[in-house]
Design a protein around this motif. Structure first.
Motif, short mmCIF file in Angstrom:
data_model
loop_
_atom_site.label_atom_id
_atom_site.label_comp_id
_atom_site.label_asym_id
_atom_site.label_seq_id
_atom_site.Cartn_x
_atom_site.Cartn_y
_atom_site.Cartn_z
N UNK A 57 -1.92 -1.94 -0.46
CA UNK A 57 -2.58 -0.66 -0.21
C UNK A 57 -2.96 -0.06 -1.56
N UNK A 58 -4.27 0.10 -1.76
CA UNK A 58 -4.79 0.44 -3.08
C UNK A 58 -4.97 1.94 -3.30
N UNK A 59 -3.97 2.72 -2.92
CA UNK A 59 -3.95 4.13 -3.28
C UNK A 59 -4.45 5.09 -2.22
N UNK A 60 -3.96 6.34 -2.32
CA UNK A 60 -4.26 7.43 -1.38
C UNK A 60 -3.74 7.12 0.02
N UNK A 61 -2.45 6.86 0.08
CA UNK A 61 -1.79 6.69 1.37
C UNK A 61 -1.80 8.01 2.14
N UNK A 62 -1.58 9.12 1.43
CA UNK A 62 -1.63 10.44 2.06
C UNK A 62 -2.82 11.22 1.52
N UNK A 63 -3.17 12.29 2.22
CA UNK A 63 -4.29 13.12 1.79
C UNK A 63 -3.85 14.21 0.82
N UNK A 64 -2.66 14.78 1.05
CA UNK A 64 -2.14 15.78 0.13
C UNK A 64 -2.88 17.10 0.13
N UNK A 65 -3.58 17.41 1.22
CA UNK A 65 -4.45 18.58 1.24
C UNK A 65 -3.72 19.88 0.95
N UNK A 66 -2.52 20.01 1.48
CA UNK A 66 -1.80 21.27 1.28
C UNK A 66 -1.35 21.47 -0.15
N UNK A 105 -2.48 6.62 -5.65
CA UNK A 105 -3.83 7.16 -5.76
C UNK A 105 -3.77 8.61 -6.20
N UNK A 106 -4.91 9.19 -6.49
CA UNK A 106 -4.93 10.57 -6.98
C UNK A 106 -4.46 11.56 -5.93
N UNK A 107 -4.66 11.27 -4.64
CA UNK A 107 -4.16 12.18 -3.61
C UNK A 107 -2.65 12.05 -3.44
N UNK A 108 -2.12 10.85 -3.58
CA UNK A 108 -0.66 10.70 -3.58
C UNK A 108 -0.04 11.52 -4.71
N UNK A 109 -0.72 11.50 -5.87
CA UNK A 109 -0.19 12.18 -7.05
C UNK A 109 -0.12 13.69 -6.86
N UNK A 110 -0.96 14.25 -5.98
CA UNK A 110 -0.88 15.68 -5.70
C UNK A 110 0.53 16.07 -5.28
N UNK A 115 6.14 17.53 -7.18
CA UNK A 115 7.56 17.49 -6.85
C UNK A 115 8.40 16.89 -7.98
N UNK A 116 7.71 16.46 -9.07
CA UNK A 116 8.38 15.92 -10.25
C UNK A 116 9.25 14.70 -9.93
N UNK A 139 4.46 0.19 -7.44
CA UNK A 139 4.17 0.23 -8.87
C UNK A 139 3.70 1.62 -9.28
N UNK A 140 4.04 2.00 -10.50
CA UNK A 140 3.55 3.26 -11.04
C UNK A 140 2.15 3.10 -11.62
N UNK A 141 1.73 1.86 -11.84
CA UNK A 141 0.35 1.60 -12.26
C UNK A 141 -0.59 1.84 -11.08
N UNK A 142 -1.84 2.18 -11.36
CA UNK A 142 -2.79 2.32 -10.27
C UNK A 142 -3.61 1.05 -10.09
N UNK A 143 -3.12 -0.06 -10.64
CA UNK A 143 -3.77 -1.35 -10.42
C UNK A 143 -2.73 -2.46 -10.48
N UNK A 144 -3.10 -3.61 -9.90
CA UNK A 144 -2.28 -4.82 -9.97
C UNK A 144 -3.21 -6.00 -10.25
N UNK A 145 -2.62 -7.06 -10.78
CA UNK A 145 -3.35 -8.31 -10.96
C UNK A 145 -3.04 -9.24 -9.79
N UNK A 146 -4.08 -9.87 -9.27
CA UNK A 146 -3.92 -10.92 -8.27
C UNK A 146 -4.10 -12.23 -9.02
#
Length: 247
Positions: A57-66, A105-110, A115-116, A139-146
């Motif tokens: 799953x390549x990022x933004x599992x959640x929307x984080x709108x709130x 993803x950037x929305x996950x990071x919201x 929440x630190x 992973x804490x990276x936003x990419x992986x190697x295949x």
């Protein structure tokens, strides 16, 4: 007296994950609780038919709108609802795949930055509720190697409305095929080195996010898609399950 510069400390995080080149399904941008359930289950079904046992799953599992500064007095679900939906996605994925690799993803990071906590804590402790940890790689990276075949990730900068344009630049830099999430568009461009840059496409229900749907803008409409990599071939599916193959 003389002074001596101290030796630098080691970096405080690991290296980017290098995944085995086994048959793999790649999805991204589910933006729970707006996940496109039908398309996701279609992807799981096709993956099963092709003996795919690894999911990325390549990022933004959640929307984080709130948690978003773009959410200006908009109606949005509480974060607890997003977490419940994300949990249902990952628990279901565990029934279909031996290994599930999760990128931030950037929305996950919201959420996890506010929440630190680390992204790993967010997935293992908050979303998975400490269950099935052996099935998930985070992973804490936003990419992986295949292997040395492709690099897969979530764009954090460099957006372009032309599908595959930024991905092609990444393919040039990393000298691998590049598959990117975040841009919510679908398409490809062949880079000068012969590698292909691919915008995967999103996996949420279009028009779900108030800040985008209610704004007057020139962004392209959301395009949906997912990828299966098998035997060093990239199988790119659109929302109608039409398939295009890259080698």
């Amino acid at each position: 007296m003389g002074y001596v510069i101290k030796e630098p400390i080691s970096k405080l995080f690991g290296d980017a994950l290098v995944l085995p080149e086994i048959p793999t399904l790649i999805v991204g941008d589910l933006h729970a609780p707006y996940q496109n359930k039908k398309l996701l289950m279609d992807a799981f079904t096709i993956a099963k038919q092709r003996n795919v046992r690894q999911l990325i799953h390549a990022g933004d599992l959640i929307d984080g709108a709130s948690y978003s500064i773009q959410n200006k007095h908009e109606i949005s679900p509480p974060i607890e609802v997003e977490i419940e939906h994300a949990r249902s996605i990952l628990y279901t994925a565990k029934q279909h795949f031996d290994t599930i690799v999760i990128l931030p993803g950037n929305h996950d990071a919201l959420y996890f930055k506010k929440e630190k906590i680390t992204f790993s804590v967010f997935i293992h402790n908050i979303i998975l509720d400490f269950k099935y940890t052996k099935n998930f790689k985070v992973t804490e990276y936003d990419y992986v190697y295949y292997g040395d075949f492709a690099v897969i990730g979530h764009l954090t900068n460099g957006y372009d409305m032309i599908p595959g344009k930024v991905a092609a630049n990444i393919a040039m830099k990393y000298n691998r095929h590049a598959l990117v999430a975040h841009d919510h568009i679908m398409g490809s461009i062949i880079a000068e080195n012969g590698k292909t840059g691919i915008s995967i496409g999103a996996m949420f229900v279009p028009g779900s996010m108030a800040y985008k749907a209610k704004s007057y803008n020139t962004f392209p409409d959301t395009q949906l898609g997912f990828v299966i990599i098998k035997d060093r071939k990239i199988h790119h599916f659109d929302e109608s399950l039409n398939e295009r193959i890259y080698e």
